[in-house]
Design a protein around this motif. Structure first.
Motif, PDB file in Angstrom:
ATOM      1  N   CYS A 158       6.480  -4.022   6.410  1.00  0.00           N
ATOM      2  CA  CYS A 158       6.092  -2.774   5.734  1.00  0.00           C
ATOM      3  C   CYS A 158       6.419  -2.834   4.246  1.00  0.00           C
ATOM      4  O   CYS A 158       5.604  -2.437   3.389  1.00  0.00           O
ATOM      5  CB  CYS A 158       6.809  -1.584   6.379  1.00  0.00           C
ATOM      6  SG  CYS A 158       6.177  -1.136   8.007  1.00  0.00           S
ATOM      7  N   SER A 177      -5.167   4.153  -1.833  1.00  0.00           N
ATOM      8  CA  SER A 177      -4.768   5.354  -1.094  1.00  0.00           C
ATOM      9  C   SER A 177      -3.314   5.719  -1.368  1.00  0.00           C
ATOM     10  O   SER A 177      -2.383   4.978  -1.024  1.00  0.00           O
ATOM     11  CB  SER A 177      -4.963   5.137   0.413  1.00  0.00           C
ATOM     12  OG  SER A 177      -4.403   6.212   1.141  1.00  0.00           O
ATOM     13  N   ARG A 178      -3.091   6.869  -2.000  1.00  0.00           N
ATOM     14  CA  ARG A 178      -1.727   7.341  -2.254  1.00  0.00           C
ATOM     15  C   ARG A 178      -1.031   7.704  -0.947  1.00  0.00           C
ATOM     16  O   ARG A 178       0.156   7.455  -0.772  1.00  0.00           O
ATOM     17  CB  ARG A 178      -1.772   8.544  -3.192  1.00  0.00           C
ATOM     18  CG  ARG A 178      -0.399   9.119  -3.529  1.00  0.00           C
ATOM     19  CD  ARG A 178      -0.499  10.265  -4.511  1.00  0.00           C
ATOM     20  NE  ARG A 178      -1.093   9.824  -5.772  1.00  0.00           N
ATOM     21  CZ  ARG A 178      -1.338  10.647  -6.788  1.00  0.00           C
ATOM     22  NH1 ARG A 178      -1.067  11.944  -6.677  1.00  0.00           N
ATOM     23  NH2 ARG A 178      -1.868  10.179  -7.908  1.00  0.00           N
ATOM     24  N   LEU A 179      -1.758   8.269   0.006  1.00  0.00           N
ATOM     25  CA  LEU A 179      -1.178   8.647   1.300  1.00  0.00           C
ATOM     26  C   LEU A 179      -0.663   7.421   2.043  1.00  0.00           C
ATOM     27  O   LEU A 179       0.418   7.440   2.639  1.00  0.00           O
ATOM     28  CB  LEU A 179      -2.224   9.373   2.147  1.00  0.00           C
ATOM     29  CG  LEU A 179      -1.794   9.763   3.582  1.00  0.00           C
ATOM     30  CD1 LEU A 179      -0.598  10.704   3.521  1.00  0.00           C
ATOM     31  CD2 LEU A 179      -2.957  10.392   4.339  1.00  0.00           C
ATOM     32  N   LEU A 180      -1.443   6.334   1.972  1.00  0.00           N
ATOM     33  CA  LEU A 180      -1.019   5.104   2.641  1.00  0.00           C
ATOM     34  C   LEU A 180       0.270   4.576   2.036  1.00  0.00           C
ATOM     35  O   LEU A 180       1.187   4.168   2.748  1.00  0.00           O
ATOM     36  CB  LEU A 180      -2.116   4.051   2.553  1.00  0.00           C
ATOM     37  CG  LEU A 180      -1.761   2.668   3.132  1.00  0.00           C
ATOM     38  CD1 LEU A 180      -1.482   2.771   4.619  1.00  0.00           C
ATOM     39  CD2 LEU A 180      -2.889   1.675   2.868  1.00  0.00           C
ATOM     40  N   ARG A 181       0.352   4.551   0.703  1.00  0.00           N
ATOM     41  CA  ARG A 181       1.559   4.048   0.055  1.00  0.00           C
ATOM     42  C   ARG A 181       2.774   4.903   0.413  1.00  0.00           C
ATOM     43  O   ARG A 181       3.860   4.386   0.663  1.00  0.00           O
ATOM     44  CB  ARG A 181       1.351   3.996  -1.463  1.00  0.00           C
ATOM     45  CG  ARG A 181       0.327   2.959  -1.909  1.00  0.00           C
ATOM     46  CD  ARG A 181       0.447   2.677  -3.403  1.00  0.00           C
ATOM     47  NE  ARG A 181       0.156   3.862  -4.189  1.00  0.00           N
ATOM     48  CZ  ARG A 181      -1.066   4.189  -4.617  1.00  0.00           C
ATOM     49  NH1 ARG A 181      -2.108   3.435  -4.301  1.00  0.00           N
ATOM     50  NH2 ARG A 181      -1.250   5.274  -5.356  1.00  0.00           N
ATOM     51  N   ARG A 182       2.600   6.223   0.428  1.00  0.00           N
ATOM     52  CA  ARG A 182       3.714   7.098   0.779  1.00  0.00           C
ATOM     53  C   ARG A 182       4.136   6.904   2.234  1.00  0.00           C
ATOM     54  O   ARG A 182       5.332   6.889   2.554  1.00  0.00           O
ATOM     55  CB  ARG A 182       3.314   8.558   0.539  1.00  0.00           C
ATOM     56  CG  ARG A 182       3.224   8.950  -0.940  1.00  0.00           C
ATOM     57  CD  ARG A 182       2.803  10.392  -1.095  1.00  0.00           C
ATOM     58  NE  ARG A 182       2.797  10.793  -2.499  1.00  0.00           N
ATOM     59  CZ  ARG A 182       2.398  11.992  -2.922  1.00  0.00           C
ATOM     60  NH1 ARG A 182       1.966  12.901  -2.029  1.00  0.00           N
ATOM     61  NH2 ARG A 182       2.433  12.288  -4.202  1.00  0.00           N
ATOM     62  N   SER A 183       3.156   6.742   3.103  1.00  0.00           N
ATOM     63  CA  SER A 183       3.466   6.547   4.526  1.00  0.00           C
ATOM     64  C   SER A 183       4.208   5.227   4.752  1.00  0.00           C
ATOM     65  O   SER A 183       5.185   5.164   5.510  1.00  0.00           O
ATOM     66  CB  SER A 183       2.172   6.565   5.350  1.00  0.00           C
ATOM     67  OG  SER A 183       1.516   7.811   5.234  1.00  0.00           O
ATOM     68  N   LEU A 184       3.763   4.171   4.090  1.00  0.00           N
ATOM     69  CA  LEU A 184       4.446   2.881   4.218  1.00  0.00           C
ATOM     70  C   LEU A 184       5.859   2.953   3.661  1.00  0.00           C
ATOM     71  O   LEU A 184       6.799   2.373   4.223  1.00  0.00           O
ATOM     72  CB  LEU A 184       3.658   1.792   3.491  1.00  0.00           C
ATOM     73  CG  LEU A 184       2.458   1.206   4.233  1.00  0.00           C
ATOM     74  CD1 LEU A 184       1.678   0.272   3.324  1.00  0.00           C
ATOM     75  CD2 LEU A 184       2.913   0.483   5.491  1.00  0.00           C
ATOM     76  N   ALA A 218       7.825   5.649   3.540  1.00  0.00           N
ATOM     77  CA  ALA A 218       8.655   6.403   4.478  1.00  0.00           C
ATOM     78  C   ALA A 218       8.979   5.568   5.707  1.00  0.00           C
ATOM     79  O   ALA A 218      10.123   5.565   6.205  1.00  0.00           O
ATOM     80  CB  ALA A 218       7.936   7.693   4.877  1.00  0.00           C
ATOM     81  N   LEU A 219       7.984   4.841   6.223  1.00  0.00           N
ATOM     82  CA  LEU A 219       8.205   4.008   7.403  1.00  0.00           C
ATOM     83  C   LEU A 219       9.208   2.902   7.108  1.00  0.00           C
ATOM     84  O   LEU A 219      10.061   2.567   7.944  1.00  0.00           O
ATOM     85  CB  LEU A 219       6.876   3.409   7.869  1.00  0.00           C
ATOM     86  CG  LEU A 219       6.942   2.506   9.114  1.00  0.00           C
ATOM     87  CD1 LEU A 219       7.517   3.270  10.303  1.00  0.00           C
ATOM     88  CD2 LEU A 219       5.554   1.949   9.445  1.00  0.00           C
ATOM     89  N   THR A 220       9.122   2.311   5.922  1.00  0.00           N
ATOM     90  CA  THR A 220      10.069   1.257   5.542  1.00  0.00           C
ATOM     91  C   THR A 220      11.496   1.785   5.520  1.00  0.00           C
ATOM     92  O   THR A 220      12.424   1.143   6.028  1.00  0.00           O
ATOM     93  CB  THR A 220       9.704   0.683   4.160  1.00  0.00           C
ATOM     94  OG1 THR A 220       8.394   0.138   4.207  1.00  0.00           O
ATOM     95  CG2 THR A 220      10.692  -0.407   3.760  1.00  0.00           C
TER      96      THR A 220
END
Length: 268
Positions: free
Chosen positions: A19, A56-63, A65-67
């Motif tokens: 991630c 995608s800003r949402l993708l970067r934020r999700s990754l 948070a997951l990390t």
């Protein structure tokens, strides 16, 4: 503090690394060359899916948070054995004091013989000098009871009784008293201290492995013996490691134990 990567910890660390690598690649990677948008079915401009993901800003934020979640989970998983050992050490101090009071109490001896020992209360002190183990064993094999490190299967003979005394113990957590169970050689002695006296068992053969459903090793016997069980291999409950020993001398009480436990615990 020493830690080792279990299978679960390793998987979490790998996932966190993937991630993080993906996030870094998206945020810090070289700029992608401009790509002419194509026209979608609706007539609106459409970028290739790889470019849409990269922007995608949402993708970067999700990754991100997951990390963070995976890194925290990996830290907890890697340090879990240490914290369980600390808990068990403090609990053993309390149980040791409780057992000493019982050994000096005639009333406690009567309760012991009658089987009036509550789950999680001190029952016996197990000593295995060949691997440097001394642990207070509690009554019961529930998860709560086994936080003490080792617990007596309540269906089986009381310690120093005339049947099969079965005890389960942790191998990698909560003090790991049975961590080196496979290193106890045949002929080694194991003692049990109880409110009615001390008895000694001699190891019959080297520890052996059975399947989790092989409850016969903890079944009632006509001769006095000791059976110790733990997980196998270390860090996994896939199989059970079993060590058995025969009582030296006469039993201290006539209790034979009445039933075979429904399962044999393999505590990691």
């Amino acid at each position: 503090m020493t830690t080792s990567l279990s299978g679960t910890s390793l998987l979490i660390v790998i996932a966190a690394g993937l991630c993080a690598s993906t996030l870094v690649a998206l945020c810090l990677g070289p700029p992608r060359p401009a790509i002419e948008a194509t026209t979608g079915a609706s007539g609106a401009p459409s970028l290739p899916w790889k470019d849409r993901l990269a922007r995608s800003r949402l993708l970067r934020r999700s990754l991100g948070a997951l990390t963070v979640v995976l890194v925290i989970a990996a830290g907890v998983s890697m340090t879990w054995p240490f914290w369980t050992d600390q808990y068990q050490t403090r609990l053993q101090v309390k149980l040791d004091r409780q057992l000493e009071e019982k050994i000096e109490s005639p009333e406690a001896a009567e309760d012991f013989v009658a089987g009036r020992v509550g789950s999680g209360d001190s029952l016996t002190r197990l000593k295995a000098p060949s691997i440097g183990v001394e642990v207070v064993v509690v009554e019961g094999t529930t998860q709560a009871a086994l936080r003490a490190g080792a617990g007596h299967y309540p269906e089986t003979t009381l310690p120093c009784g005339s049947g099969n005394v079965a005890i389960a113990g942790h191998r990698t957590t909560f003090g790991k008293p049975f961590n080196r169970l496979d290193e106890i050689p045949p002929g080694a002695e194991i003692t049990l201290e109880t409110p009615v006296g001390t008895c000694t068992y001699k190891v019959r053969e080297a520890a052996f492995v059975v399947t989790p459903d092989d409850v016969r090793v903890a079944a009632p016997t006509d001769t006095p013996q000791l059976t110790l069980t733990t997980c196998h291999p270390k860090g996994s409950a896939r199989e059970r490691l079993v060590l058995q020993a025969d009582l030296m001398g006469d039993p201290l009480l006539e209790d034979r134990g009445g039933r075979t436990p429904p399962d044999i615990r393999g505590e990691a």
